[in-house]
Write a protein that holds these residues in place. Structure first.
Motif, PDB file in Angstrom:
ATOM      1  N   TYR A  80       0.866  -1.176   0.000  1.00  0.00           N
ATOM      2  CA  TYR A  80       0.000   0.000   0.000  1.00  0.00           C
ATOM      3  C   TYR A  80       0.905   1.229   0.000  1.00  0.00           C
ATOM      4  N   ILE A  81       0.438   2.323  -0.572  1.00  0.00           N
ATOM      5  CA  ILE A  81       1.247   3.539  -0.657  1.00  0.00           C
ATOM      6  C   ILE A  81       1.729   3.958   0.736  1.00  0.00           C
ATOM      7  N   LYS A  82       0.834   3.837   1.724  1.00  0.00           N
ATOM      8  CA  LYS A  82       1.183   4.252   3.080  1.00  0.00           C
ATOM      9  C   LYS A  82       2.350   3.436   3.632  1.00  0.00           C
ATOM     10  N   SER A  83       2.313   2.109   3.445  1.00  0.00           N
ATOM     11  CA  SER A  83       3.381   1.258   3.979  1.00  0.00           C
ATOM     12  C   SER A  83       4.697   1.482   3.234  1.00  0.00           C
ATOM     13  N   ALA A 138       5.620   4.330   1.832  1.00  0.00           N
ATOM     14  CA  ALA A 138       6.096   5.642   2.292  1.00  0.00           C
ATOM     15  C   ALA A 138       6.773   5.531   3.655  1.00  0.00           C
ATOM     16  N   GLN A 139       6.245   4.666   4.513  1.00  0.00           N
ATOM     17  CA  GLN A 139       6.855   4.461   5.831  1.00  0.00           C
ATOM     18  C   GLN A 139       8.271   3.899   5.704  1.00  0.00           C
ATOM     19  N   SER A 188       6.144  11.321   3.476  1.00  0.00           N
ATOM     20  CA  SER A 188       4.682  11.228   3.451  1.00  0.00           C
ATOM     21  C   SER A 188       4.206  10.537   2.181  1.00  0.00           C
ATOM     22  N   PRO A 189       3.098   9.804   2.248  1.00  0.00           N
ATOM     23  CA  PRO A 189       2.565   9.111   1.066  1.00  0.00           C
ATOM     24  C   PRO A 189       2.304  10.063  -0.099  1.00  0.00           C
ATOM     25  N   LYS A 190       1.748  11.227   0.175  1.00  0.00           N
ATOM     26  CA  LYS A 190       1.426  12.167  -0.893  1.00  0.00           C
ATOM     27  C   LYS A 190       2.691  12.658  -1.586  1.00  0.00           C
ATOM     28  N   GLN A 207       4.264   9.903  -3.826  1.00  0.00           N
ATOM     29  CA  GLN A 207       3.566   9.730  -5.106  1.00  0.00           C
ATOM     30  C   GLN A 207       3.913  10.846  -6.090  1.00  0.00           C
TER      31      GLN A 207
END
Length: 732
Positions: free
Chosen positions: A648-651, A653-654, A659-661, A664
């Motif tokens: 997932y984008i969130k994972s 990014a971590q 930050s995920p945004k 991207q």
């Protein structure tokens, strides 16, 4: 009944049976049928491969016993020893096989390779006149297509299928097809199901494991299982856990895990020889790239070294003994992170017979390649004959071809300070040549976008291609099989362009590596020194080679040259080799960006000048925003090393700590595609490699690249390749 292959025997007559379709067959091994979701289908051929002592014969005899208990007639064939003797040693569950032999329910057939032709005839006679339901063939030798008895194996399989007999065939650990150095064995591709059995050493004992590698038409359980064998027979006793702290592994005590995909004979000799020299070290085999010692492609060496995951091996070898180019391919910033074993690169494969027929020299430059192709095509007047072919089907190879033409025209992508040089006219000329070969000269075949290295080799040997730009392992294959084509096809270094001094090609190969974070570094280093020593390395080379050794002395070794005369060309080929990772620091990102622009040019969707300009602008952005491309590179490395996970984008990014945004935004800015699009490209490319390996069915390949939804995986694969995964598997 105890019969001999080749002897005339009296048999009971009965009508030929017709089986109901897709009937499940009980194996007799508790837990195994559950792994096959109810059992294998009737008429299936099940290949069981594994180490000696892993339990293969027990599995086969228990399979036969299950049939006998169900009033089925069975055949037991052994290639190792008299089957009646084997039954004495495997008389588990207090079963008396004698009664089944006396009442003609169990036929015993001792055989060997010399009698395999007679065995096929005997099998047909037995199956056509007796009501046989199950066959167990024990210790079938591993056969490749060049073996003198190989031609009889397909006939035997054909007979078994004709009479719809469920068959278990055991063999020693077969040659792994994933390594390019190996010849492919015949049996795996004929089998409907493949089971691998293995022994793994604990601190004080050996444990046995089993895993399903292939299950045709069955979504089998692909988890590795523990196997228990006692006086009651064999059973599956649960899942095998890789993190079992009792197991000897690369990170504990004096244990050493090695991941080296050599053939069984030489690997056993290596391990036993090392054990004799270092008796305090316990060795276990592994298929994990994070093992204490692994044998991996040069590209993996570079990627892992760039990510800081490898131990420097500068002091492990005398570098004067190895090809400078092979050492360079395993080095980053002057430090050696892999010890090269073999090397390879794209060469000019050519039809020697056609050049001699028209008294033409071997082309040394691209103008000569084009003019010679045109001349031969005109004189031959054969519509099935193609002038030139490249491996366009693989996007990575396409980028490499572009770079090879750039270097062969005397140019480079970056200067020593990292500034882009794409405004150099020689780079534009390289891309124009690639475009003209496809769209102007019409020298390539129409199916270029589905053409891989294997396809080019096939075109060379079936006489439909004059010049093929691919790896020269075809020459090795021709000499290994003593093919009539070995005198008709030869190879030369990659041709130069008009402004270049010589031709250059991207180097490939395999090397030994040691991960940085293991505790037993001393044992791992000693093992690498042992396996790369001259004596062991020479024996490995005599049995393999892909197709050139990195050790210089082997190029002129008289014993090796008698078997492999093409080694005399190794020095010339080595001089043309280049490591792109050392010339282009952000090579993964560069490759991704470049591929898209080249494809547009070769499809006639944009002019070469525009493609170069767009590429130049994108590469300048990479230099301007160094932080950006470091984040993108880190993201790419994380996805490549964790492809089997759900992302997932969130994972993601971590992992890269932004930050995920923002992730991207900069990923899209740097690569021209979103993260999910790149991830899908990665998944399909990795799936292609897995599907070429008989070990993995479509479901297993999908799971290994992080796709648990088979429908989605099928749609994604077809969108990227134009065909479904199972069609690709059969096609390639």
């Amino acid at each position: 009944m105890n019969v001999k292959a080749g002897k005339d025997i009296k048999l009971l007559r009965s009508k030929k049976r017709i089986y109901p379709l897709l009937k499940r067959i009980k194996s007799g091994i508790p837990g195994l049928d559950k792994m096959f979701r109810g059992g294998v289908f009737n008429g299936n051929i099940v290949l069981v491969e594994g180490d000696p002592g892993a339990g293969k014969t027990v599995l086969g005899l228990q399979f036969i016993l299950e049939g006998l208990k169900s009033d089925e007639s069975c055949i037991y064939i052994s290639f190792m020893e008299d089957p009646s003797r084997a039954l004495q040693y495997f008389n588990f569950s207090k079963v008396d096989f004698t009664k089944y032999i006396k009442n003609h329910r169990l036929s015993l057939i001792p055989s060997d390779l010399k009698n395999i032709k007679n065995l096929s005839k005997l099998l047909k006679k037995l199956l056509s006149t007796s009501h046989i339901f199950r066959v167990f063939i024990d210790n079938l030798p591993v056969l490749s297509r060049k073996d003198r008895y190989a031609e009889y194996l397909p006939e035997m399989v054909k007979i078994l299928r004709e009479y719809n007999v469920t068959t278990v065939i055991t063999t020693t650990l077969s040659k792994e097809s994933g390594d390019p150095r190996r010849e492919s064995t015949m049996m795996p591709e004929m089998a409907d199901c493949i089971i691998k059995m293995k022994q793994i050493q604990k601190e004080n004992k050996i444990i046995k494991t089993l895993v399903i590698l292939k299950s045709k038409g069955i979504a089998g359980d692909s988890d590795v299982k523990l196997v228990e064998i006692n006086e009651s027979g064999m059973k599956i006793s649960g899942n095998f856990k890789n993190n079992d702290k009792q197991l000897v592994n690369a990170n504990t005590g004096k244990g050493l895990e090695v991941n080296i995909p050599f053939e069984e004979g030489i690997l056993s000799k290596i391990l036993s020889g090392f054990k004799e020299k270092y008796p305090e070290v316990t060795i276990a085999r592994s298929e994990n790239i994070t093992s204490a010692v692994s044998y991996v492609p040069y590209s993996t060496v570079n990627n892992m070294a760039v990510d800081g995951l490898l131990l420097s091996l500068d002091t492990c070898i005398d570098k004067e003994l190895f090809s400078r180019e092979a050492l360079d391919a395993c080095s980053i910033d002057g430090k050696l992170y892999g010890i090269p074993d073999d090397f390879n690169c794209r060469c000019l494969l050519y039809r020697k017979d056609l050049l001699e027929k028209y008294s033409l020299p071997v082309p040394a430059d691209w103008d000569s390649v084009i003019s010679t192709s045109k001349l031969i095509l005109k004189k031959e007047n054969n519509p099935d004959l193609t002038g030139v072919s490249f491996p366009f089907g693989d996007g990575i190879s396409l980028v490499e071809l572009f770079l090879e033409l750039v270097w062969s025209n005397g140019a480079d992508i970056y200067d020593l300070k990292g500034n882009t040089l794409l405004e150099d006219i020689r780079i534009l000329e390289a891309l124009e040549l690639l475009r003209d070969l496809v769209l102007k000269y019409k020298l390539t075949s129409e199916d270029i976008w589905n053409l891989y290295n294997k396809g080019i080799r096939e075109k060379m040997t079936n006489g439909s291609l004059i010049f093929g730009f691919t790896y020269p392992e075809l020459i090795k294959e021709l000499y290994d099989s003593n093919s009539i084509f070995k005198d008709k096809i030869w190879f030369a270094p990659f041709p130069k362009m008009s402004k270049g001094e010589m031709g250059y090609a991207v180097i490939a190969g395999a090397a030994y590596i040691i991960p940085k974070n293991i505790k037993n570094q001393e044992a791992a280093v000693n093992f690498v020194k042992y396996v790369t020593g001259n004596e062991i390395a020479k024996e490995i080379e005599a049995r393999g080679g892909w197709p050139f050794p990195s050790r210089i002395s082997f190029w002129a070794d008289e014993v090796i040259l008698k078997k492999k005369p093409y080694y005399a060309e190794a020095g010339k080929i080595a001089r043309s080799c280049v490591n792109p990772y050392n010339k282009i620091k952000n090579y993964r990102l560069f490759s991704l960006i470049t591929q898209k622009e080249i494809v547009k040019v070769l499809k006639g969707e944009q002019e070469p000048q525009k493609g170069i300009k767009i590429l130049n602008d994108k590469l300048k952005k990479l230099k301007r925003f160094k932080l950006h491309h470091k984040i993108v590179e880190k993201t790419m490395a994380y996805l490549e090393n964790n492809l089997g996970k759900t992302h997932y984008i969130k994972s993601i990014a971590q992992e890269v700590k932004i930050s995920p945004k923002y992730l991207q935004i900069i990923f899209k800015l740097e690569t021209g595609m979103c993260i999910i699009e790149y991830l899908n490209e990665l998944r399909v490319n990795r799936a292609k490699l897995l599907l070429k390996n008989y070990k993995y069915n479509v479901r297993e390949a999908a799971l290994k690249v992080g796709c648990s939804n088979m429908t989605y995986f099928g749609r994604l694969f077809k969108k990227k390749t134009g065909i479904l995964p199972n069609e690709y598997r059969l096609e390639d």
